[in-house]
Design a protein around this motif. Structure first.
Motif, PDB file in Angstrom:
ATOM      1  N   ASN A  28      74.309  73.266  -3.099  1.00 15.48           N
ATOM      2  CA  ASN A  28      73.020  73.272  -3.265  1.00 15.48           C
ATOM      3  C   ASN A  28      72.186  73.115  -1.431  1.00 15.48           C
ATOM      4  O   ASN A  28      71.220  73.455  -0.702  1.00 15.48           O
ATOM      5  N   GLY A  29      72.973  73.667  -1.089  1.00 20.01           N
ATOM      6  CA  GLY A  29      73.342  74.668   0.485  1.00 20.01           C
ATOM      7  C   GLY A  29      73.299  73.753   1.754  1.00 20.01           C
ATOM      8  O   GLY A  29      72.744  73.503   3.159  1.00 20.01           O
ATOM      9  N   GLN A  30      73.173  72.757   0.929  1.00 18.28           N
ATOM     10  CA  GLN A  30      73.821  71.359   1.714  1.00 18.28           C
ATOM     11  C   GLN A  30      74.951  70.818   2.203  1.00 18.28           C
ATOM     12  O   GLN A  30      76.168  71.187   1.772  1.00 18.28           O
ATOM     13  N   ILE A  31      75.529  71.006   3.662  1.00 18.18           N
ATOM     14  CA  ILE A  31      77.375  70.301   3.377  1.00 18.18           C
ATOM     15  C   ILE A  31      77.253  68.703   3.314  1.00 18.18           C
ATOM     16  O   ILE A  31      76.464  67.601   4.137  1.00 18.18           O
ATOM     17  N   THR A  32      78.175  68.814   2.519  1.00 16.98           N
ATOM     18  CA  THR A  32      78.634  67.451   2.122  1.00 16.98           C
ATOM     19  C   THR A  32      79.508  66.576   2.937  1.00 16.98           C
ATOM     20  O   THR A  32      80.006  65.056   2.537  1.00 16.98           O
ATOM     21  N   ASN A  33      80.220  67.623   3.696  1.00 16.68           N
ATOM     22  CA  ASN A  33      81.377  66.381   4.431  1.00 16.68           C
ATOM     23  C   ASN A  33      81.203  67.140   6.058  1.00 16.68           C
ATOM     24  O   ASN A  33      82.511  68.711   5.716  1.00 16.68           O
ATOM     25  N   ASP A  34      80.980  67.279   6.932  1.00 13.08           N
ATOM     26  CA  ASP A  34      80.862  67.455   8.226  1.00 13.08           C
ATOM     27  C   ASP A  34      82.354  67.415   9.019  1.00 13.08           C
ATOM     28  O   ASP A  34      82.361  67.506  10.032  1.00 13.08           O
ATOM     29  N   ASN A  35      83.389  66.511   8.328  1.00 16.44           N
ATOM     30  CA  ASN A  35      84.358  65.958   8.911  1.00 16.44           C
ATOM     31  C   ASN A  35      85.377  66.925   9.747  1.00 16.44           C
ATOM     32  O   ASN A  35      85.433  66.811  11.092  1.00 16.44           O
ATOM     33  N   ARG A  36      85.504  68.755   9.180  1.00 11.73           N
ATOM     34  CA  ARG A  36      85.758  69.820  10.000  1.00 11.73           C
ATOM     35  C   ARG A  36      84.697  70.346  11.299  1.00 11.73           C
ATOM     36  O   ARG A  36      85.386  70.663  12.327  1.00 11.73           O
ATOM     37  N   ILE A  37      83.560  70.009  10.900  1.00 15.56           N
ATOM     38  CA  ILE A  37      82.539  70.852  12.433  1.00 15.56           C
ATOM     39  C   ILE A  37      83.223  69.364  13.306  1.00 15.56           C
ATOM     40  O   ILE A  37      83.612  70.039  14.682  1.00 15.56           O
ATOM     41  N   GLN A  38      82.829  68.343  13.261  1.00 16.37           N
ATOM     42  CA  GLN A  38      83.990  67.051  13.816  1.00 16.37           C
ATOM     43  C   GLN A  38      84.902  67.062  14.933  1.00 16.37           C
ATOM     44  O   GLN A  38      85.117  66.959  16.056  1.00 16.37           O
ATOM     45  N   LEU A  74      76.745  80.598   7.354  1.00 18.23           N
ATOM     46  CA  LEU A  74      76.869  79.862   7.557  1.00 18.23           C
ATOM     47  C   LEU A  74      76.279  79.496   8.531  1.00 18.23           C
ATOM     48  O   LEU A  74      76.157  78.179   9.682  1.00 18.23           O
ATOM     49  N   ARG A  75      74.366  79.743   7.897  1.00 17.10           N
ATOM     50  CA  ARG A  75      72.950  79.399   9.337  1.00 17.10           C
ATOM     51  C   ARG A  75      72.583  77.615   9.347  1.00 17.10           C
ATOM     52  O   ARG A  75      72.964  76.722  10.098  1.00 17.10           O
ATOM     53  N   PRO A  76      72.980  77.058   7.777  1.00 18.51           N
ATOM     54  CA  PRO A  76      73.578  75.261   7.603  1.00 18.51           C
ATOM     55  C   PRO A  76      74.660  74.784   8.645  1.00 18.51           C
ATOM     56  O   PRO A  76      73.984  73.374   9.210  1.00 18.51           O
ATOM     57  N   VAL A  77      75.532  75.275   8.786  1.00 19.41           N
ATOM     58  CA  VAL A  77      76.759  75.194   9.484  1.00 19.41           C
ATOM     59  C   VAL A  77      76.407  74.821  10.795  1.00 19.41           C
ATOM     60  O   VAL A  77      76.180  73.507  11.853  1.00 19.41           O
ATOM     61  N   ALA A  78      75.807  76.051  11.636  1.00 15.35           N
ATOM     62  CA  ALA A  78      74.835  76.235  13.247  1.00 15.35           C
ATOM     63  C   ALA A  78      74.174  74.748  13.016  1.00 15.35           C
ATOM     64  O   ALA A  78      73.709  74.721  14.094  1.00 15.35           O
ATOM     65  N   VAL A  92      73.792  84.263  14.773  1.00 14.99           N
ATOM     66  CA  VAL A  92      72.953  85.329  14.557  1.00 14.99           C
ATOM     67  C   VAL A  92      73.513  85.815  12.820  1.00 14.99           C
ATOM     68  O   VAL A  92      74.598  85.125  12.516  1.00 14.99           O
ATOM     69  N   PRO A  93      72.329  86.052  11.954  1.00 15.90           N
ATOM     70  CA  PRO A  93      72.880  86.657  10.533  1.00 15.90           C
ATOM     71  C   PRO A  93      73.994  87.074  10.311  1.00 15.90           C
ATOM     72  O   PRO A  93      73.878  88.012   9.747  1.00 15.90           O
ATOM     73  N   GLU A  94      74.581  87.996  11.492  1.00 12.03           N
ATOM     74  CA  GLU A  94      75.237  89.408  11.779  1.00 12.03           C
ATOM     75  C   GLU A  94      76.527  89.431  11.970  1.00 12.03           C
ATOM     76  O   GLU A  94      76.622  87.829  12.542  1.00 12.03           O
ATOM     77  N   ASN A 111      75.495  77.840  26.638  1.00 12.20           N
ATOM     78  CA  ASN A 111      75.237  77.685  25.650  1.00 12.20           C
ATOM     79  C   ASN A 111      75.923  78.468  24.474  1.00 12.20           C
ATOM     80  O   ASN A 111      76.987  79.043  24.336  1.00 12.20           O
ATOM     81  N   VAL A 112      75.738  77.904  22.762  1.00 14.09           N
ATOM     82  CA  VAL A 112      76.356  78.548  22.115  1.00 14.09           C
ATOM     83  C   VAL A 112      76.040  79.215  21.062  1.00 14.09           C
ATOM     84  O   VAL A 112      74.600  79.128  21.021  1.00 14.09           O
ATOM     85  N   LEU A 113      76.522  80.011  20.236  1.00 14.73           N
ATOM     86  CA  LEU A 113      76.149  81.276  19.498  1.00 14.73           C
ATOM     87  C   LEU A 113      77.118  81.071  18.362  1.00 14.73           C
ATOM     88  O   LEU A 113      77.773  80.899  18.770  1.00 14.73           O
ATOM     89  N   MET A 114      76.332  80.739  17.461  1.00 14.77           N
ATOM     90  CA  MET A 114      76.925  81.260  16.222  1.00 14.77           C
ATOM     91  C   MET A 114      76.805  82.520  15.592  1.00 14.77           C
ATOM     92  O   MET A 114      75.853  82.942  15.144  1.00 14.77           O
TER      93      MET A 114
END
Length: 395
Positions: A28-38, A74-78, A92-94, A111-114
């Motif tokens: 539902n648009g929510q990350i359930t496990n962020d291990n890969r981001i960490q 990837l917006r929720p990931v950003a 940037v959604p492109e 700075n960071v851009l995704m």
């Protein structure tokens, strides 16, 4: 294999393209496990500390049609990455075009851009997944240097890894460097005794791994559903257990080739049906009619403990039973515990279900290394060349 790493690059004021593996579970648009981001944070933080401009990107799920894009942004990931880094991440959604180019050009150092899910490029002709040369060249043109820190896709030649690295100065990030050190080191130069533990449902998934590790390991312990294909190859009764009929001859061949190096379970936990609530019992190395083996039994746990005594390198890939069901998770939990207590041993989980099991059972901190790539780690254990790594120059 000693690859050029992010530390070998001049990063100050450079536009640094970073391929991460942010293929995280979402509900539902929510990350359930962020291990890969960490797991990506050390590389990203290092680039920022060196004064680089981070342009990070990833795939998320499979995308073949416009409808598939739903819930795959990837917006929720950003947003989560920004929280973990403690700084805003421009999203940037492109995946290409003027908006993306302008945003990158105006990005300042530190700075960071995704940008958006690389698989959105697969809707029109699989440009990402088929390593379209024009797309790889375009993405490479957005930056000055490239860092591949996505081990989970290293076994695939995609535009976002091989395509970019073919066109620009490239290196691996700290996460990929760690995977090479642990998995590559275990397979190529293990400290001995070297024991491999292989589980999971199917022999067919692990043929190459079994064959490669039989030539390298001192012992190979077998568990999981593929046990029963080996049992049938030995002429044993398997009841209603999972079996790959077309792999029985191969299993027989592997048993013959391996001699006493290949260790099979000596007992199983069997039930009448594939259900946590089904009545179960411990049986020997033959499964009674009307029952199916769903976990290794207590005698096998003791046998595996003895075989692992004094091991200096252990690689484990695949659970010992249906660990998702509490009543058939004891074998997998026991293997976790045995490995956690091994002294002076390098213990490696080769991604996939065994990694999930170790995390769910609370043993994540007790292993030397848990791989972030299921398919990639399997192919690495098979001794295959991974395209995403092969394209990065050696140090």
């Amino acid at each position: 294999m000693v690859k050029k790493t992010v530390k070998d690059l001049d990063l100050k004021d450079k536009k640094v393209l970073v391929r991460a593996d942010f293929n995280v579970p979402m509900k539902n648009g929510q990350i359930t496990n962020d291990n890969r981001i960490q797991a990506a944070l050390p590389t990203l933080e290092y680039i920022l500390e060196q004064g680089g401009k981070v342009i990070v990107f990833s795939h998320l799920g499979r995308v073949k049609t416009e409808e598939d894009k739903e819930g795959k942004s990837l917006r929720p990931v950003a947003e989560r990455l920004g929280e973990l880094l403690g700084k805003d991440v421009t999203f940037v959604p492109e995946t290409r075009g003027e908006e993306l180019e302008k945003a990158i050009d105006s990005l300042s150092s530190g700075n960071v851009l995704m940008f958006e899910n690389t698989r959105f490029e697969d809707i029109d002709g699989k440009k990402e997944s088929k390593n379209d040369p024009e797309l790889g060249k375009y993405w490479a043109g957005l930056g000055d240097v490239f860092v591949n820190d996505a081990f989970g896709t290293a076994h695939r030649a995609h535009a976002s890894n091989v395509g970019i690295a073919s066109n620009i100065e490239s290196a691996v990030g700290f996460l990929v460097e760690k995977e090479i050190k642990f998995i590559g080191g275990a397979v190529d130069e293990p400290q001995r005794p070297f024991v491999a533990i292989l589980g999971g449902a199917k022999v067919s998934d692990k043929i190459g791994v079994i064959e490669n590790l039989l030539s390298k390991a001192d012992k190979v312990l077998i568990g999981g559903g593929m046990t029963y294909t080996f049992y049938k190859a030995q002429g044993k009764a398997i009841g209603n257990s999972l079996v790959e009929e077309d792999k029985i001859d191969l299993a027989r061949e592997l048993l013959s080739k391996a001699g006493d190096k290949l260790i099979l379970p000596v007992d199983s936990v069997a039930a009448t049906e594939f259900s946590n609530d089904a009545p179960s019992e411990v049986v020997g190395d033959e499964i009674p009619e009307g029952k199916m083996g769903l976990d290794i039994g207590p005698e096998t746990i003791d046998l595996f403990r003895k075989e692992l005594e004094g091991a200096k390198t252990v690689v484990w890939n695949g659970p010992m039973g249906v660990f998702e069901m509490e009543n058939f998770a004891k074998g997998t939990a026991a293997v976790c515990e045995i490995l956690a207590k091994l002294e002076e041993a390098t213990t490696i989980i080769g991604g996939g279900d065994s990694a999930t099991a170790a995390q769910q059972l609370g043993f994540e901190e007790d292993f030397s290394h848990i791989s972030t790539g299921g398919g990639a780690s399997l192919e690495y254990l098979e001794g295959k060349e991974l395209p995403g790594l092969a394209v990065i120059p050696d140090k």
